[in-house]
Design an enzyme around this catalytic site. Structure first.
Site, short mmCIF file in Angstrom:
data_model
loop_
_atom_site.label_atom_id
_atom_site.label_comp_id
_atom_site.label_asym_id
_atom_site.label_seq_id
_atom_site.Cartn_x
_atom_site.Cartn_y
_atom_site.Cartn_z
N SER A 30 0.88 -1.14 -0.39
CA SER A 30 0.19 0.08 0.04
C SER A 30 0.69 1.32 0.16
O SER A 30 0.65 2.32 -0.74
CB SER A 30 -0.67 -0.11 1.11
N SER A 32 4.39 0.53 -0.59
CA SER A 32 6.11 0.43 -0.79
C SER A 32 5.70 -0.32 -2.59
O SER A 32 4.88 -0.89 -2.38
CB SER A 32 6.55 -0.76 -0.27
N LYS A 49 13.38 -3.48 -0.76
CA LYS A 49 11.93 -2.39 -0.73
C LYS A 49 11.68 -1.07 -0.67
O LYS A 49 12.51 -0.52 0.35
CB LYS A 49 11.18 -3.11 0.73
N ALA A 102 13.72 -13.65 -1.43
CA ALA A 102 11.95 -14.80 -1.45
C ALA A 102 12.00 -15.30 -3.00
O ALA A 102 11.01 -15.01 -3.52
CB ALA A 102 10.88 -15.01 -0.73
N GLU A 106 4.73 -16.13 -3.07
CA GLU A 106 4.11 -16.05 -1.40
C GLU A 106 3.66 -17.78 -1.34
O GLU A 106 3.57 -18.60 -2.36
CB GLU A 106 2.65 -15.44 -1.37
N ASP A 145 0.41 -10.41 11.80
CA ASP A 145 -0.55 -10.30 10.64
C ASP A 145 0.40 -11.11 9.95
O ASP A 145 0.49 -11.35 8.73
CB ASP A 145 -0.40 -9.38 10.23
N ASP A 163 7.16 -8.74 5.92
CA ASP A 163 6.01 -7.79 7.03
C ASP A 163 6.19 -7.52 7.95
O ASP A 163 4.95 -8.47 8.97
CB ASP A 163 4.85 -8.69 6.43
N1 LIG Z 1 11.89 -9.66 0.24
C1 LIG Z 1 10.81 -10.67 -1.00
N2 LIG Z 1 10.94 -11.66 -1.76
C2 LIG Z 1 10.64 -11.54 -2.59
N3 LIG Z 1 9.05 -11.21 -2.70
C3 LIG Z 1 8.59 -9.86 -1.75
C4 LIG Z 1 9.72 -9.71 -0.59
N4 LIG Z 1 8.99 -9.25 0.03
C5 LIG Z 1 7.96 -8.62 -0.59
N5 LIG Z 1 8.05 -9.24 -1.41
C6 LIG Z 1 6.67 -9.41 -2.70
O1 LIG Z 1 6.18 -8.06 -2.97
C7 LIG Z 1 5.08 -7.43 -2.07
C8 LIG Z 1 4.51 -6.48 -1.37
O2 LIG Z 1 5.89 -6.81 -0.60
P1 LIG Z 1 6.02 -5.19 0.66
O3 LIG Z 1 6.15 -5.97 2.16
O4 LIG Z 1 5.93 -4.04 -0.07
O5 LIG Z 1 4.12 -5.15 0.98
P2 LIG Z 1 2.94 -5.47 1.40
O6 LIG Z 1 3.71 -5.97 3.17
O7 LIG Z 1 2.81 -6.86 0.81
O8 LIG Z 1 1.36 -4.87 1.50
P3 LIG Z 1 0.79 -3.67 2.65
O9 LIG Z 1 2.21 -3.10 2.93
O10 LIG Z 1 0.22 -3.21 2.17
O11 LIG Z 1 0.56 -4.76 4.11
C9 LIG Z 1 4.44 -9.01 -1.39
O12 LIG Z 1 3.39 -8.84 -0.89
C10 LIG Z 1 5.24 -10.36 -1.74
O13 LIG Z 1 4.59 -10.76 -2.49
#
Ligand SMILES: Nc1ncnc2c1ncn2[C@@H]1O[C@H](COP(=O)(O)OP(=O)(O)OP(=O)(O)O)[C@@H](O)[C@H]1O
Ligand SMILES: O=C(O)[C@@H]1CCC(=O)N(CCc2ccc(Cl)cc2)[C@H]1c1ccccc1Cl
Length: 311
Positions: A30, A32, A49, A102, A106, A145, A163
């Protein structure tokens, strides 16, 4: 932006965006955007990020961002089941978090891809989650969460939990050094209670009602995730958050036909309204009561071995 001084060894100098080649967008939050990036010097791949400062301010997420950074600092790189924060830096517009990449995305994607997991996969990934929660809770951190969107897979299909923006760093007894600290903590927790709820389908009843969270709140979420891996859908669903919350506080859910009996018994012992009565809640880490459950018959907790082929 001042260009990096090539004479200064990269490992001590604060990184800047120009230390990386930014590739594809791998995800959006939301406030990032997450990019696949390669370190120019080492060629290593990372997930970076990027958070726009104006979006952080607009979404009132400054405290959440600082907390996520503090939690990742506390977790360090000692446990393989958590995303590692290699470095942070900023420029005028944005904050940057250099994280473990990663590669296999997911858990939610893979549950949906396979409709549901077979028992061997559910057993293995539940065991990895138990080991991860043992480490997290031993550091007095509650995720708050936990859900299949926040559980990612690395290149070897081991879990990587991410997260931590909603996480809570619990005060331990020796950290409250005077009445004033207690008052500050109490005021902070009161304000936070008004504003915080996890994700509807996975939030525990205590966080909905008294807004008190504890390690047991993550055990509730674990129960929801085991349920979803076993049958492919969430235990508490509804047309909107209000109906979902009503089902949670009334413990209104059921097991579909064919639901594995061992998984069912574990879920029934985690989805307990009273937090302290949840399986493992009265254990001092490790979660012996959970480890000894029939769900984990045949599991070697000292060496889970390689992940089973997802199916
Ligand atoms: N370390 C990582 N490696 C691979 N993919 C990632 C990683 N971190 C986040 N992602 C992917 O990027 C997406 C966005 O992650 P981000 O942490 O920016 O927001 P979010 O936590 O999913 O959303 P919000 O901030 O609304 O809770 C995630 O849904 C995930 O699929
Ligand atoms: O905690 C830290 O490591 C530093 C401390 C110095 C600093 O200025 N920041 C950025 C703080 C910040 C948070 C939110 C916004 Cl919208 C703007 C700045 C912090 C920071 C820098 C880069 C990446 C993340 C963070 Cl939290």
């Amino acid at each position: 932006m001042t260009p990096p001084n090539p004479q200064e060894p990269a490992e001590v100098r604060k990184k800047t965006p120009s230390d990386f080649i930014f590739g594809k967008v791998i995800g959006e939050g939301s406030y990032s955007t997450v990019y696949l990036a390669q370190d120019v010097q080492t060629k290593k791949e990372f997930a970076i990020k990027v958070l726009k400062k104006k979006h952080i301010i607009r979404e009132k997420k400054t405290e959440s961002v600082m907390r996520e950074k503090e939690v990742l600092r506390i977790l360090g790189n000692s446990c393989p089941y958590f995303v590692n924060l290699y470095s942070t830096f900023q420029d005028y517009d944005s904050l940057y978090f250099v994280l473990t990449y990663a590669k296999n995305g997911e858990l939610l994607k893979h549950i949906n891809l396979h409709n549901k997991f077979n028992f061997e996969c559910t057993q293995y990934y539940t065991a990895e989650l138990v080991l991860a929660l043992e480490y997290l809770h031993s550091k007095h951190i509650v995720h708050r969460d936990l859900k299949p969107e926040n559980i990612l897979f690395d290149h070897n299909f081991h879990i990587i939990i991410t997260d931590f923006g909603s996480a809570n760093i619990e005060k331990t007894d020796n950290q409250t050094n005077n009445g004033e600290t207690d008052l500050i903590t109490a005021l902070e927790n009161t304000r936070r209670r008004r504003s915080f709820v996890g994700t509807a389908q996975f939030v525990s009843p205590e966080m909905l009602q008294e807004s008190e969270s504890s390690a047991a709140s993550d055990l509730w979420a674990l129960g929801c995730i085991v349920y979803q891996m076993t049958c492919g859908h969430m235990p508490f669903v509804g047309g909107n958050e209000y109906f979902i919350f009503q089902k949670i506080i009334k413990l209104e859910y059921e097991f579909p036909d064919g639901f594995d009996k061992r998984a069912q018994d574990l879920v029934e012992n985690l989805l307990v309204l009273e937090p302290n009565r949840r399986l493992g809640a009265s254990d001092v880490v490790p979660y012996t009561s959970i480890r000894e459950h029939q769900m984990f018959e045949g599991i070697n907790w000292n060496d889970l071995g390689p992940p089973p082929l997802l199916s």
